[in-house]
Design an enzyme around this catalytic site. Structure first.
Site, PDB file in Angstrom:
ATOM      1  CB  CYS A 130      -0.861  -0.043   1.258  1.00  0.00           C
ATOM      2  SG  CYS A 130      -1.604   1.534   1.654  1.00  0.00           S
ATOM      3  CD  GLU A 165      10.391  -3.505 -13.818  1.00  0.00           C
ATOM      4  OE1 GLU A 165       9.501  -4.317 -13.541  1.00  0.00           O
ATOM      5  OE2 GLU A 165      11.074  -3.588 -14.863  1.00  0.00           O
ATOM      6  CB  CYS A 170      -3.312   0.610  -2.674  1.00  0.00           C
ATOM      7  SG  CYS A 170      -3.972   0.024  -1.100  1.00  0.00           S
ATOM      8  CB  CYS A 175      -5.014   4.426  -0.988  1.00  0.00           C
ATOM      9  SG  CYS A 175      -3.344   3.785  -0.708  1.00  0.00           S
ATOM     10  CD  GLU A 319      15.398  -5.119 -14.423  1.00  0.00           C
ATOM     11  OE1 GLU A 319      14.678  -5.817 -15.151  1.00  0.00           O
ATOM     12  OE2 GLU A 319      15.095  -4.804 -13.267  1.00  0.00           O
TER      13      GLU A 319
HETATM   14  C1  GLA Z   1      11.692  -6.703 -14.482  1.00  0.00           C
HETATM   15  C2  GLA Z   1      12.164  -6.678 -13.036  1.00  0.00           C
HETATM   16  C3  GLA Z   1      13.211  -7.704 -12.718  1.00  0.00           C
HETATM   17  C4  GLA Z   1      12.932  -9.011 -13.390  1.00  0.00           C
HETATM   18  C5  GLA Z   1      12.749  -8.790 -14.871  1.00  0.00           C
HETATM   19  C6  GLA Z   1      12.496 -10.064 -15.615  1.00  0.00           C
HETATM   20  O1  GLA Z   1      12.341  -5.869 -15.327  1.00  0.00           O
HETATM   21  O2  GLA Z   1      12.626  -5.420 -12.652  1.00  0.00           O
HETATM   22  O3  GLA Z   1      13.280  -7.851 -11.320  1.00  0.00           O
HETATM   23  O4  GLA Z   1      11.775  -9.563 -12.836  1.00  0.00           O
HETATM   24  O5  GLA Z   1      11.634  -7.950 -15.065  1.00  0.00           O
HETATM   25  O6  GLA Z   1      12.332  -9.822 -16.982  1.00  0.00           O
END
Ligand code: GLA
Length: 694
Positions: A130, A165, A170, A175, A319
């Site tokens: 939350c 991410e 919520c 909220c 990533e």
């Molecule tokens: C996201 C998340 C990661 C992982 C990747 C897998 O980008 O931030 O922790 O789970 O996906 O693709």
């Protein structure tokens, strides 16, 4: 000519004291250490061998750091930090708030989110706390401040990574209380809110703030506000954690990783809060996919969007995947050379580093089959793998590319990419053009349309900025507004003044349709005075099934999907519809307004038609390109530089060799030192970088 694209100065780079391009990855040794205490040293040696110079650590490691409330176990993280420092690696150290331990969920049920049906979730998954819970704030404050204090002077610490991410909504009572307060501070009175939300519809008039029911969906102005509110909750959460970190280390940058052009998040607004913009991107290019060129252009557009989020600092990929993620079906592995192409695409557009999810694949659970730098079995055998060879050679290239750090590009063309428009258009019942998966990749319609305009410049090697609508646009030679749905009086004035002063603007259907509350503009579309800038008004918009042809005459190629049926009020016709009851009425127009010109595109033009239109616009406005001739299909050229240094990247998103004319430029290949004149031969899927010989 190239000089005009090169800014005079370098900008800030993502990491504290960054001297090299980042080549790193999420590193989760906490999953391994209980079973394999020697894993850190083994990983360190594989990192060194592969040329991995940074790691993102601790992202979901709360239970390993605080297995029960108040008992902290930092010894393993000390070892990770020290081992990383011993090999000269930089650490992007995360707060662990993205995944709560089971004891937290059990002891403090209020930390678990409530869904739109009113059910509080069971313990599980991640990214699910939350936003308001006082207990979660307290627990996170404690663990974050312990981490910040413990590692604030650690030599490996290069950046903080807040949660992971950030996402979601919520609907708990707290909220909802925050929502009511947000509405009250935004509107001041119920009357003003009711007008903004067009609340007399179906008797939905609110006589108390809590009558603004966020799950309702009937009043799209209200739904739009709910998206804004949850976006703000995300920003507030980020700031809450960032403040804790900054109290210990004011000089260390803080970030959180974004998810490309995710619909649910206004990353433009979020980017204003973070110190560094970072993205998690997974294009998964397949050389055999039929629409590879256009798909690649989308990812270039995304990189330019990210480059433009924070003009004072370069961005990075937090990533990406050196293999194939387990969630892609079928899980076809990356073909040879594709990874280098994908990474250099980001670098070419201004990234100062590319990282992976993840360094070592986990042995169990949901992500065990997600491609990683080193597979779970990884030992010295890793050094015999194709992935190792590809990543090693990329590391070597990154070493040679260190001079690109902090460099950027100066563009003459801007595409306005605006989440408020994307939200407003999509939330408006009746605007739908279904957007089925695009070659297996689910891009939304807005992104597809924006890409169609972007690609015309991408394949002519014309740099493009991709910017929000409140940026100063006055210096651009050309501004493009794809489906710019929302139009405030301030934006209308900006465009009016810009064209009046000699600028050129191109807008498509669904531009300037609604106000900031998503109520339709009065006085005809495009509204708020822009009708006179474009010299047209729109009577109806015919929205067809995706892919329905909408033939035109006046330009080569055709239209599709939509047809804005327009009346002229001063504009000239460039192309007209040839079929249906509106045959003969204008489809593409241009209006001379003040000293500038305003083009309106009423249908979804195909590549031929758009190329022809932009060919004419580019030449009328002397819009310069990096290379003199159009590039072969699938090839793009990008430049970044500073002062008297310029780096040219050639990327071949096609499975065939290509010959690229370079006119009078003299280029030097950054890896082998070859000097090139006249033309350059590119291998299939090649990604090459050159410096300019003056
Ligand atoms: C996201 C998340 C990661 C992982 C990747 C897998 O980008 O931030 O922790 O789970 O996906 O693709």
């Amino acid at each position: 000519m190239l000089e005009s694209f090169v800014p005079t100065h370098r900008v800030r780079t993502p990491l504290k004291d960054q001297a090299a391009l980042i080549h790193g990855g999420d590193y989760n040794p906490d999953q391994w250490l209980p079973m394999m205490p020697g894993i850190l040293e083994k990983d360190a040696s594989l990192m060194q061998a592969t040329g991995i110079n940074s790691s993102s650590v601790g992202i979901f490691a709360w239970t390993s750091l605080e297995p029960e409330q108040g008992r902290f176990t930092f010894d393993w993280l000390d070892r990770v930090m020290d081992t990383q420092a011993s090999i000269g690696n930089r650490v992007i150290l995360a707060t662990p708030s993205g995944a709560m331990p089971a004891w937290v969920a059990e002891k403090y049920p209020g930390v678990r989110r409530v869904d739109r049906r009113g059910f509080r979730s069971h313990y599980g998954n991640r990214h699910n706390h939350c936003w308001t819970s006082p207990s979660y704030h307290e627990l996170v404050k404690l663990i974050d401040s312990k981490i910040a204090e413990r590692y604030k002077s650690h030599p490996a610490l290069a950046m903080w990574h807040v949660s992971n991410e950030l996402q979601g909504e919520c609907f708990c009572d707290l909220c909802r209380k925050g929502w009511c307060e947000w509405l009250e501070s935004r509107y001041g009175s119920l009357d003003r809110m009711n007008q903004a939300h067009w609340s007399h519809f179906w008797s939905h008039t609110a006589t108390a703030w809590h009558h603004a029911e966020p799950t309702d969906g009937v009043k799209d102005g209200l739904s739009l506000d709910w998206m804004r509110f949850t976006n703000q909750q995300l920003i507030d959460w980020y700031n809450f954690e960032a403040r804790i970190l900054k109290a210990s280390t004011p000089e260390v940058p803080v970030t959180t990783n974004f998810m490309t052009t995710s619909f649910a998040h206004d990353y433009d607004l979020i980017s204003r809060t973070v110190d560094v913009v970072t993205d998690d991107q997974y294009p998964g290019y397949d050389p055999e996919q039929p629409n590879l060129t256009k798909y690649a252009a989308f990812w270039s557009m995304k990189q330019d969007l990210y480059r433009c989020f924070k003009p004072g600092c370069t961005f990075m990929l937090m990533e990406s995947c050196p293999g194939s993620p387990q969630w892609r079906f079928p899980q076809r592995v990356k073909r040879p050379n594709v990874h280098r192409l994908e990474m250099l695409q980001a670098i070419a557009h201004g990234a100062d580093g590319t990282c992976y999810f993840q360094f070592r694949a986990g042995r169990g659970s949901m992500e065990k089959l997600h491609g990683a730098v080193v597979e779970h079995w990884g030992t010295e055998r890793h050094l015999q793998t194709r992935r190792y060879r590809e990543l090693r050679s990329l590391s070597d290239l990154y070493t040679k590319l260190a001079p690109v750090l902090g460099t950027s590009v100066r563009a003459e063309v801007a595409i306005v990419y605006d989440w408020q428009s994307k939200w407003g258009q999509k939330l408006s019942y009746g605007t739908g053009v279904p957007s089925p998966a695009w070659d297996g990749h689910d891009l939304n319609y807005f992104d597809e349309v924006a890409t169609e305009h972007y690609i015309r410049f991408w394949q002519r090697s014309v740099p493009v900025d991709v910017v929000p609508d409140d940026r100063d646009l006055s210096a651009y030679k050309l501004i493009i507004l794809p489906m710019h749905w929302s139009c405030t009086p301030a934006f209308a004035k900006k465009i009016t003044d810009y064209v009046d002063a000699g600028g050129t603007v191109v807008a498509t259907w669904d531009t300037a349709m609604a106000d900031e509350h998503n109520r339709m503009l009065l006085g005809g579309w495009p509204g708020e005075g822009l009708g006179k800038v474009f010299g047209i008004w729109i009577e109806e918009i015919d929205r067809n099934r995706r892919g329905t042809p909408c033939p035109i005459t006046g330009l080569p190629g055709t239209g599709a999907d939509v047809a804005a049926i327009m009346h002229l009020e001063g504009a000239e016709v460039i192309a007209s519809y040839t079929e249906d009851f509106y045959a003969g009425s204008p489809a593409v127009t241009v209006n001379a307004f003040g000293s500038g010109r305003a083009y309106f595109v009423g249908t979804r033009l195909d590549g031929k038609a758009l190329s022809s239109l932009y060919g004419r616009i580019n030449s009328d406005n002397s819009i310069a390109s990096i290379l003199p001739s159009p590039l072969p299909k699938g090839v793009t050229a990008q430049v970044r530089g500073a002062g008297d240094e310029a780096f040219i990247f050639l990327l071949n998103f096609s499975n065939r060799s290509q010959s690229v004319p370079i006119g009078a430029l003299r280029l030097k290949h950054i890896e082998n030192g070859d000097e090139l004149y006249g033309h350059i031969d590119l291998a299939p899927l090649a990604a090459e970088c050159y410096t300019l010989i003056r």
